[in-house]
Structure formats: C-alpha cells, structure tokens
Write a protein that holds these residues in place. Sequence first.
Motif, PDB file in Angstrom:
ATOM      1  N   ILE A  62       0.382  -1.765  -0.040  1.00 35.09           N
ATOM      2  CA  ILE A  62      -0.244  -0.007  -0.098  1.00 35.09           C
ATOM      3  C   ILE A  62       0.988   1.350  -0.037  1.00 35.09           C
ATOM      4  O   ILE A  62       1.813   1.847   0.913  1.00 35.09           O
ATOM      5  CB  ILE A  62      -0.857  -0.103   0.718  1.00 35.09           C
ATOM      6  CG1 ILE A  62      -1.980  -0.794   1.140  1.00 35.09           C
ATOM      7  CG2 ILE A  62      -1.158   1.176   1.499  1.00 35.09           C
ATOM      8  CD1 ILE A  62      -2.876  -1.244   1.992  1.00 35.09           C
ATOM      9  N   LYS A  63       0.849   2.321  -0.892  1.00 32.30           N
ATOM     10  CA  LYS A  63       1.160   3.572  -0.498  1.00 32.30           C
ATOM     11  C   LYS A  63       0.102   4.600   0.016  1.00 32.30           C
ATOM     12  O   LYS A  63      -1.031   4.491  -0.588  1.00 32.30           O
ATOM     13  CB  LYS A  63       1.802   3.952  -2.255  1.00 32.30           C
ATOM     14  CG  LYS A  63       1.832   3.077  -2.977  1.00 32.30           C
ATOM     15  CD  LYS A  63       3.961   3.521  -2.586  1.00 32.30           C
ATOM     16  CE  LYS A  63       4.453   2.136  -3.863  1.00 32.30           C
ATOM     17  NZ  LYS A  63       3.403   0.365  -4.332  1.00 32.30           N
ATOM     18  N   VAL A  64       0.041   5.421   0.572  1.00 34.51           N
ATOM     19  CA  VAL A  64      -0.147   6.089   2.039  1.00 34.51           C
ATOM     20  C   VAL A  64       0.461   7.179   1.954  1.00 34.51           C
ATOM     21  O   VAL A  64       2.117   7.201   1.685  1.00 34.51           O
ATOM     22  CB  VAL A  64      -0.187   5.754   3.067  1.00 34.51           C
ATOM     23  CG1 VAL A  64      -1.155   6.522   4.564  1.00 34.51           C
ATOM     24  CG2 VAL A  64      -0.452   3.769   3.181  1.00 34.51           C
ATOM     25  N   LYS A  65      -0.279   8.153   1.443  1.00 30.46           N
ATOM     26  CA  LYS A  65       0.666   9.774   2.341  1.00 30.46           C
ATOM     27  C   LYS A  65      -0.461  10.569   3.117  1.00 30.46           C
ATOM     28  O   LYS A  65      -1.169  10.551   3.404  1.00 30.46           O
ATOM     29  CB  LYS A  65       0.323  10.336   0.627  1.00 30.46           C
ATOM     30  CG  LYS A  65       0.867  12.193   0.589  1.00 30.46           C
ATOM     31  CD  LYS A  65       0.992  12.974  -0.357  1.00 30.46           C
ATOM     32  CE  LYS A  65       1.630  13.979  -0.780  1.00 30.46           C
ATOM     33  NZ  LYS A  65       1.242  15.079  -2.196  1.00 30.46           N
ATOM     34  N   THR A  66       0.636  10.664   3.677  1.00 32.67           N
ATOM     35  CA  THR A  66      -0.378  11.332   5.366  1.00 32.67           C
ATOM     36  C   THR A  66      -0.129  13.017   4.946  1.00 32.67           C
ATOM     37  O   THR A  66       1.181  13.824   5.034  1.00 32.67           O
ATOM     38  CB  THR A  66       0.886  10.663   6.424  1.00 32.67           C
ATOM     39  OG1 THR A  66       2.027  10.775   6.136  1.00 32.67           O
ATOM     40  CG2 THR A  66       0.332   9.310   6.743  1.00 32.67           C
ATOM     41  N   PHE A  67      -1.162  13.567   5.405  1.00 33.65           N
ATOM     42  CA  PHE A  67      -1.487  14.696   5.273  1.00 33.65           C
ATOM     43  C   PHE A  67      -1.575  14.980   7.238  1.00 33.65           C
ATOM     44  O   PHE A  67      -2.664  14.616   7.684  1.00 33.65           O
ATOM     45  CB  PHE A  67      -2.561  15.086   5.386  1.00 33.65           C
ATOM     46  CG  PHE A  67      -2.007  15.607   3.193  1.00 33.65           C
ATOM     47  CD1 PHE A  67      -2.032  16.573   2.504  1.00 33.65           C
ATOM     48  CD2 PHE A  67      -2.753  14.453   2.852  1.00 33.65           C
ATOM     49  CE1 PHE A  67      -1.613  16.629   1.827  1.00 33.65           C
ATOM     50  CE2 PHE A  67      -1.855  13.957   1.803  1.00 33.65           C
ATOM     51  CZ  PHE A  67      -1.917  15.579   0.961  1.00 33.65           C
ATOM     52  N   ASN A  68      -0.579  14.913   7.754  1.00 32.98           N
ATOM     53  CA  ASN A  68      -0.247  15.510   9.190  1.00 32.98           C
ATOM     54  C   ASN A  68      -1.168  16.633   9.891  1.00 32.98           C
ATOM     55  O   ASN A  68      -1.490  16.653  11.205  1.00 32.98           O
ATOM     56  CB  ASN A  68       0.872  14.915  10.047  1.00 32.98           C
ATOM     57  CG  ASN A  68       1.788  13.782   9.333  1.00 32.98           C
ATOM     58  OD1 ASN A  68       1.122  12.618   9.012  1.00 32.98           O
ATOM     59  ND2 ASN A  68       2.596  13.741   8.873  1.00 32.98           N
ATOM     60  N   GLU A  69      -0.975  17.993   9.511  1.00 35.14           N
ATOM     61  CA  GLU A  69      -1.862  18.891   9.274  1.00 35.14           C
ATOM     62  C   GLU A  69      -3.415  18.819   9.439  1.00 35.14           C
ATOM     63  O   GLU A  69      -4.519  19.963   9.544  1.00 35.14           O
ATOM     64  CB  GLU A  69      -1.083  20.046   9.277  1.00 35.14           C
ATOM     65  CG  GLU A  69      -1.119  20.069   7.514  1.00 35.14           C
ATOM     66  CD  GLU A  69      -0.576  19.645   6.887  1.00 35.14           C
ATOM     67  OE1 GLU A  69      -0.783  19.966   5.638  1.00 35.14           O
ATOM     68  OE2 GLU A  69      -0.287  18.159   7.046  1.00 35.14           O
ATOM     69  N   GLY A  70      -4.072  17.328   9.020  1.00 31.27           N
ATOM     70  CA  GLY A  70      -5.310  17.637   8.682  1.00 31.27           C
ATOM     71  C   GLY A  70      -5.464  18.413   7.346  1.00 31.27           C
ATOM     72  O   GLY A  70      -5.007  18.254   6.316  1.00 31.27           O
ATOM     73  N   VAL A  71      -6.302  18.687   6.800  1.00 29.97           N
ATOM     74  CA  VAL A  71      -7.212  18.743   5.319  1.00 29.97           C
ATOM     75  C   VAL A  71      -7.093  20.311   5.804  1.00 29.97           C
ATOM     76  O   VAL A  71      -7.843  20.992   6.523  1.00 29.97           O
ATOM     77  CB  VAL A  71      -7.954  18.014   5.006  1.00 29.97           C
ATOM     78  CG1 VAL A  71      -8.874  19.039   3.756  1.00 29.97           C
ATOM     79  CG2 VAL A  71      -8.296  16.483   4.559  1.00 29.97           C
ATOM     80  N   THR A  72      -6.717  21.041   5.153  1.00 30.21           N
ATOM     81  CA  THR A  72      -6.616  22.669   5.262  1.00 30.21           C
ATOM     82  C   THR A  72      -6.576  23.226   3.745  1.00 30.21           C
ATOM     83  O   THR A  72      -6.962  22.710   2.445  1.00 30.21           O
ATOM     84  CB  THR A  72      -5.023  22.636   5.356  1.00 30.21           C
ATOM     85  OG1 THR A  72      -4.053  23.215   4.670  1.00 30.21           O
ATOM     86  CG2 THR A  72      -4.558  22.455   6.915  1.00 30.21           C
TER      87      THR A  72
END
Length: 229
Positions: free
Chosen positions: A100-110
């Motif tokens: 699995i390829k996972v791209k994380t956005f640790n600041e949430g969606v903005t």
Amino acid sequence: MLQLAEYNYENAFSRNLGWINQEKQNQIKKTKIAIPGVGGVGSGHALALARLGIEHFHIADFDRFDEANINRQLGATISSIGAAKTSVMKKMLLDINPNIKVKTFNEGVTPKNMAAFLEGVDLLADGLDVYAMRIRRLLFNQCYVRSIPVVTAAPLGGGCGYITLSATGMSPDQYFDWHSHQSELKQLIHFIVGVAPKALHRTYLNYPEYVNPSKGSVCSLSAGVFLAS
C-alpha cells in the motif's frame, strides 16, 4: 511468519472473488482513496478498504489518539494513546498490505493543502468530525468541481445514515442547502438532516442530556461506526 517478499496480492484477496471478478479486483487495486479524518469513521473506512484490496490512500488528520476514542475508533488502543492518528493508521494499513502507498497529511485537510490531498483521487470517503463543517463544505464542493464522488456515512446510535454525492448530480450546496451566510451550527443541522432525514436514531436516544451540539458534545457507539465502514 510471512515474510515481505512472500506477500501475494492475489492470494490475500482471493476470497473477494465471486462477489466481484478478477477484472474488478484489478480496478480496486489501482483505486486511490482520500480519507479526511482517520478517527472514528475514518479509521474503519481505511482498514475496510485496505482489506478490499485498495493500494493507494491519502489520509489526513491533525489529532492524536486518546482514551475517549477507545469506545469506537479502530486505531485507538492502550499502546496508541498519544500517538498521531495518521502514523498509527499508516502502520495498520501496511500490516494488512505492505504494498500500500500511503500519503499522510499530518496537519489535517486545510485550504492550503486541499489540492494536494485531492490530487489523482478517485473517491473521497468522509471521515471528518461531524462538527468540522467549514472544511467539510469546502472539501465536498472541491470534489464536486473535480468530478470526485464523495461517500459520507454518519454513525447514528446503532445505525448509519449513508449518501453518495456524484459529480453529475446535485452539488453539495444544493443537496444540503448550505449557504455562506449560515453559521456552522446551522450547516451542521442541514448536514445531519441530509444524511438522516427521518432521524430514526432520536427514538432511542434515552439520555439526551448528554448531547449538546452547540458545545460540541456528541455520543457515539461502536455499532454505528462499524456499520458506517
């Protein structure tokens, strides 16, 4: 113990076949899912979709797991208390399928990262907190503009309200009757009515004194959250 080099996609998801065929499974494998919020509903969405065979995810959350999440959030365990939700969920996804390829956005969606969050996405599975109306409205409308279908499943007691917003149907603003001049509380009410028009869950809410939408107080059961997934 199974070694990484021995992992076989076809074997891992062979039990899907019959309900779908191999061609559909190949399509699923290539699908990219965006999940804004990987707490209650979002963590369940991520794990359920990974077990379906999806190999591409964008996940976003600024929060960390705490004790109040244990009653319903799949990523919430004693060992994960205090850990970033995106990090925990990425590890769990890779434990299901190491490819699995996972791209994380640790600041949430903005508003600033929304374009990157939606880049190349085939479907958005809504995992936002029910009170996150400002960003939900922006995100839903951006999906509509980009022809990305949105699935939102709201856990309501022991049940679930479920809708899909397509790029060819009513816009989110039209369906929920959202307007910029409305307060977030007003938009929240419109959202809840949109996913549960008959409000069947209200008939068995035995202790409504625990619920206060204006103060962000809400109750949730694992049954509804798991059903949403």
